[in-house]
Design a protein around this motif. Sequence first.
Motif, mmCIF file in Angstrom:
data_model
loop_
_atom_site.group_PDB
_atom_site.id
_atom_site.type_symbol
_atom_site.label_atom_id
_atom_site.label_comp_id
_atom_site.label_asym_id
_atom_site.label_seq_id
_atom_site.Cartn_x
_atom_site.Cartn_y
_atom_site.Cartn_z
ATOM 1 N N ASP A 271 0.815 -1.217 0.000
ATOM 2 C CA ASP A 271 0.000 0.000 0.000
ATOM 3 C C ASP A 271 0.850 1.270 0.000
ATOM 4 O O ASP A 271 0.318 2.378 0.129
ATOM 5 N N ILE A 272 2.165 1.106 -0.129
ATOM 6 C CA ILE A 272 3.075 2.253 -0.126
ATOM 7 C C ILE A 272 3.755 2.354 -1.485
ATOM 8 O O ILE A 272 4.374 1.407 -1.955
ATOM 9 N N VAL A 273 3.617 3.520 -2.105
ATOM 10 C CA VAL A 273 4.311 3.815 -3.350
ATOM 11 C C VAL A 273 5.473 4.737 -2.989
ATOM 12 O O VAL A 273 5.267 5.800 -2.408
ATOM 13 N N SER A 274 6.672 4.307 -3.301
ATOM 14 C CA SER A 274 7.861 5.080 -2.950
ATOM 15 C C SER A 274 8.873 4.958 -4.087
ATOM 16 O O SER A 274 9.395 3.880 -4.344
ATOM 17 N N LEU A 275 9.118 6.067 -4.762
ATOM 18 C CA LEU A 275 10.009 6.094 -5.921
ATOM 19 C C LEU A 275 11.335 6.747 -5.568
ATOM 20 O O LEU A 275 11.410 7.577 -4.677
ATOM 21 N N LYS A 276 12.357 6.418 -6.320
ATOM 22 C CA LYS A 276 13.635 7.130 -6.246
ATOM 23 C C LYS A 276 13.539 8.290 -7.227
ATOM 24 O O LYS A 276 13.293 8.086 -8.419
ATOM 25 N N LEU A 277 13.690 9.509 -6.731
ATOM 26 C CA LEU A 277 13.558 10.703 -7.565
ATOM 27 C C LEU A 277 14.903 11.403 -7.730
ATOM 28 O O LEU A 277 15.686 11.486 -6.779
ATOM 29 N N ASP A 278 15.141 11.919 -8.912
ATOM 30 C CA ASP A 278 16.384 12.631 -9.230
ATOM 31 C C ASP A 278 16.114 14.132 -9.156
ATOM 32 O O ASP A 278 15.714 14.749 -10.141
#
Length: 176
Positions: free
Chosen positions: A29-36
């Motif tokens: 239920d957690i969306v967590s992206l690596k962002l630049d």
Amino acid sequence: MKILNIHGFMGAADNKNYKALCGFIPQEDIVSLKLDYINRFPEDILSELSEILKSDSFIIVGQSLGSWYANQLSKRFEIPCIITNPCYFPHKCDIIHESGISEDILAQYIKYSADSVNKNAYTICSDADEIIPDNYDNCVNFSAKVISVHGGHSSIENLSEHLKEMYEFVTEKYFR
């Protein structure tokens, strides 16, 4: 309901907020992206994150620079955000300004920096933040609710407890 977790500057998708959230919310239920953040314009990142928010009901969780994005998206979509040690003015933060980030990217941060209270922002602000010192007044000026906790910028003591408490408050207020 899902969580969109947004990490801080030079952070990781599995940052401390993410790990704390996994203690009381199912990981799926957690969306967590690596962002630049160094090479991408804030408007582009906001567009990418906006597309995610269109897919489901969300609470946004952000840490430091991720809180800047969480605050923007919370206002745009009128949904709650829980932010930890928010960076309301990235262009004034030494670590960001001195990172080599382009002036064009900094200009977008200036353009969209906080200027009013977000009635849907719930903030956890540490008392010994070495990256954004004396941030409590900003937190009070721009958030609906602020709790002061002990710890540094990336070392909030009992982070899991504080996030869980704020999460329960927000879900009760918005989703029950």
